[in-house]
Design a protein around this motif. Structure first.
Motif, PDB file in Angstrom:
ATOM      1  N   GLY A   1       0.812  -1.210   0.000  1.00 50.04           N
ATOM      2  CA  GLY A   1       0.000   0.000   0.000  1.00 50.04           C
ATOM      3  C   GLY A   1       0.844   1.259   0.000  1.00 50.04           C
ATOM      4  N   GLU A   2       1.884   1.231   0.810  1.00 59.59           N
ATOM      5  CA  GLU A   2       2.757   2.405   0.896  1.00 59.59           C
ATOM      6  C   GLU A   2       3.506   2.629  -0.420  1.00 59.59           C
ATOM      7  OE1 GLU A   2       2.178   0.877   5.076  1.00 59.59           O
ATOM      8  OE2 GLU A   2       2.538   0.011   3.092  1.00 59.59           O
TER       9      GLU A   2
ATOM     10  N   ARG B   1       2.602   1.868  -3.437  1.00 61.12           N
ATOM     11  CA  ARG B   1       1.722   2.371  -4.497  1.00 61.12           C
ATOM     12  C   ARG B   1       1.515   3.876  -4.412  1.00 61.12           C
ATOM     13  NH1 ARG B   1      -0.848  -2.884  -4.018  1.00 61.12           N
ATOM     14  NH2 ARG B   1      -2.202  -2.094  -2.352  1.00 61.12           N
ATOM     15  N   HIS B   2       1.739   4.457  -3.237  1.00 62.36           N
ATOM     16  CA  HIS B   2       1.664   5.917  -3.121  1.00 62.36           C
ATOM     17  C   HIS B   2       2.642   6.592  -4.076  1.00 62.36           C
ATOM     18  CE1 HIS B   2      -0.838   7.061   0.488  1.00 62.36           C
ATOM     19  NE2 HIS B   2      -0.862   5.751   0.564  1.00 62.36           N
TER      20      HIS B   2
END
Length: 208
Positions: A70-71, A73-74
């Protein structure tokens, strides 16, 4: 020889490029340090700079590191905040030069995808006479090839180019080819350089 074009780097000259600060705010410094120690995000970004697809590269890295997916993909989904804020003094200088009719080029290690995202919120990233973007050229600073490609395309003598970059290695290659150079630290210092070359009629940045 008189300067015939001014060449701006983008990261840390026109926009801040310190991804660690974005992640510090997002997940805290301790977790950011852990993530950067486990995932070589700068190497990932270098692939994008060299021409690899932006989304595919970032999402592929996320899939390879599911604990941080998730991080990671930032880096793609929120790039405009990752590469922020604008360095307003430099933007003012860019616009002042173009108002005076001085050609402004970009020479930056940046992917085509990130630049397109940046242009959506930073109009000045589309305010240039020529843009030399590593992701499109498949060549990167500080290697000589990209500088030679600039020279061949613009048709100007190396001595007629004034180049500002925040990295000494990028500056060194340009200087070695005969370009006039400025190691960027602050907009005020860059303004002093431009004034010394007679490229500005008067200061456009007010010192505090």
């Amino acid at each position: 020889m008189a300067i015939e074009a001014v060449v701006f780097d983008i990261g840390n000259v026109l926009i801040r490029w310190q991804p660690e600060l974005y992640y510090d705010a997002l997940i805290g410094e301790a977790r950011r340090r852990q993530m950067f120690s486990e995932v070589d995000l700068h190497a990932m970004n270098e692939r994008i700079d060299a021409g690899d697809d932006f989304r595919e590269t970032v999402y592929g890295c996320a899939e390879a590191h599911p604990d941080w997916a998730g991080e990671i993909r930032h880096w793609h989904d929120n790039w405009v905040h990752l590469a922020s804020p604008a360095i307003e003094g430099s933007v003012a200088l860019l616009r002042a030069l173009r108002t005076r009719g001085v050609p402004v080029f970009f020479l930056s290690n940046i992917g085509e995808g990130p630049l397109a995202q940046g242009q959506e919120i930073h109009p000045f990233l589309a305010e240039y006479d020529r843009a030399y973007i590593s992701g499109a050229m498949k060549a990167v600073k500080p290697y000589p090839e990209i500088y030679a490609m600039v020279e061949a395309d613009c048709g100007l003598a190396p001595e007629a180019l004034l180049f500002a970059d925040d990295r000494a290695d990028n500056i060194a290659t340009a200087a070695g080819r005969g370009w006039q150079t400025h190691l960027f630290e602050t907009p005020e210092g860059w303004q002093d350089c431009l004034l010394s070359h007679g490229l500005l009629a008067e200061p456009v940045i007010t010192r505090a």
